[in-house]
Design an enzyme around this catalytic site. Structure first.
Site, PDB file in Angstrom:
ATOM      1  N   ASP A 115      -4.747 -10.685   0.490  1.00  0.00           N
ATOM      2  CA  ASP A 115      -3.197 -11.303   0.548  1.00  0.00           C
ATOM      3  C   ASP A 115      -2.786 -11.178  -0.833  1.00  0.00           C
ATOM      4  OD1 ASP A 115      -1.095 -12.838   1.701  1.00  0.00           O
ATOM      5  OD2 ASP A 115      -1.766 -14.594   0.704  1.00  0.00           O
ATOM      6  N   HIS A 116      -1.437 -10.781  -0.892  1.00  0.00           N
ATOM      7  CA  HIS A 116      -0.660 -10.561  -1.977  1.00  0.00           C
ATOM      8  C   HIS A 116      -1.093  -9.462  -2.971  1.00  0.00           C
ATOM      9  CE1 HIS A 116       1.670 -13.770  -0.392  1.00  0.00           C
ATOM     10  NE2 HIS A 116       2.780 -13.384  -1.087  1.00  0.00           N
ATOM     11  N   HIS A 161       3.798  -4.904   3.788  1.00  0.00           N
ATOM     12  CA  HIS A 161       3.814  -5.414   5.219  1.00  0.00           C
ATOM     13  C   HIS A 161       3.294  -6.843   5.260  1.00  0.00           C
ATOM     14  CE1 HIS A 161       4.428  -1.558   6.855  1.00  0.00           C
ATOM     15  NE2 HIS A 161       3.570  -0.942   6.042  1.00  0.00           N
ATOM     16  N   CYS A 168       5.694   7.072   3.243  1.00  0.00           N
ATOM     17  CA  CYS A 168       4.540   6.307   2.941  1.00  0.00           C
ATOM     18  C   CYS A 168       3.787   6.792   1.762  1.00  0.00           C
ATOM     19  CB  CYS A 168       3.824   6.016   4.229  1.00  0.00           C
ATOM     20  SG  CYS A 168       4.474   5.048   5.428  1.00  0.00           S
ATOM     21  N   HIS A 197       4.778   0.067  -0.534  1.00  0.00           N
ATOM     22  CA  HIS A 197       5.600  -0.589   0.092  1.00  0.00           C
ATOM     23  C   HIS A 197       4.549  -1.616   0.961  1.00  0.00           C
ATOM     24  CE1 HIS A 197       4.131   2.222   3.034  1.00  0.00           C
ATOM     25  NE2 HIS A 197       4.063   1.318   3.970  1.00  0.00           N
ATOM     26  N   GLU A 221       0.038  -4.133  11.745  1.00  0.00           N
ATOM     27  CA  GLU A 221       0.691  -3.673  10.456  1.00  0.00           C
ATOM     28  C   GLU A 221       2.260  -4.145  10.860  1.00  0.00           C
ATOM     29  OE1 GLU A 221      -0.093   0.122   8.195  1.00  0.00           O
ATOM     30  OE2 GLU A 221       2.173   0.322   8.525  1.00  0.00           O
ATOM     31  N   HIS A 237       0.812  -1.234  -0.091  1.00  0.00           N
ATOM     32  CA  HIS A 237       0.070   0.029   0.016  1.00  0.00           C
ATOM     33  C   HIS A 237       0.788   1.104   0.061  1.00  0.00           C
ATOM     34  CE1 HIS A 237      -0.224   0.853   4.757  1.00  0.00           C
ATOM     35  NE2 HIS A 237       1.171   0.363   4.275  1.00  0.00           N
TER      36      HIS A 237
END
Length: 136
Positions: free
Chosen positions: A79-80, A41, A33, A39, A124, A14
């Site tokens: 996810d991903h 997490h 950010c 980037h 996070e 995100h």
């Protein structure tokens, strides 16, 4: 009443950006950010439900069913994925940890049989998480 918590994990990318602001303002408020490449997490999700223990099974909820609901409603969607581009709720909301907790609540609310959604916690990082308890 008893509280039961189930964990799930997912990895997402995100960035933080407010389209109403200039590049300079986004960079001032969001720092690194605001990088539009994003980037990632490795998130941990905790979902807590509240209910009565069934005297026959000893469960508040069917644990496999709860796991399947989390997989279907959250993990398979997040996810991903790049949250800003691939997850509908973040086309209009900044995918902060706080907004993720709210969005996940909205995805799960009313979908867990025999129990009431009590809390959604999104980590996070190990030292950063947000809790959401719904509109109370």
């Amino acid at each position: 009443m008893i509280l039961l918590t189930r964990k799930a994990e997912f990895s997402s990318a995100h960035f933080y950006w407010n389209d109403a602001w200039s590049v300079e303002e986004n960079e001032r408020v969001f720092g690194r950010c605001a990088n539009r490449n994003g980037h990632g997490h490795n998130y941990t999700l905790e979902v807590t439900v509240a209910g009565e223990v069934d005297p026959t099974t000893g469960f508040v909820v069917d644990l496999k069913e709860l796991k399947d609901i989390l997989e279907r409603e959250v993990v398979s969607v997040y996810d991903h994925r790049h949250l800003n581009f691939e997850v509908p709720e973040f086309k209009t909301a900044i995918p902060t940890t706080e907004n993720m907790a709210i969005a996940i609540w909205q995805r799960l609310d009313g979908k867990i049989p025999h129990a009431r959604l009590h809390r959604v916690r999104v980590y996070e990082m190990a030292d950063l998480f947000a809790d959401y308890y719904g509109e109370r």
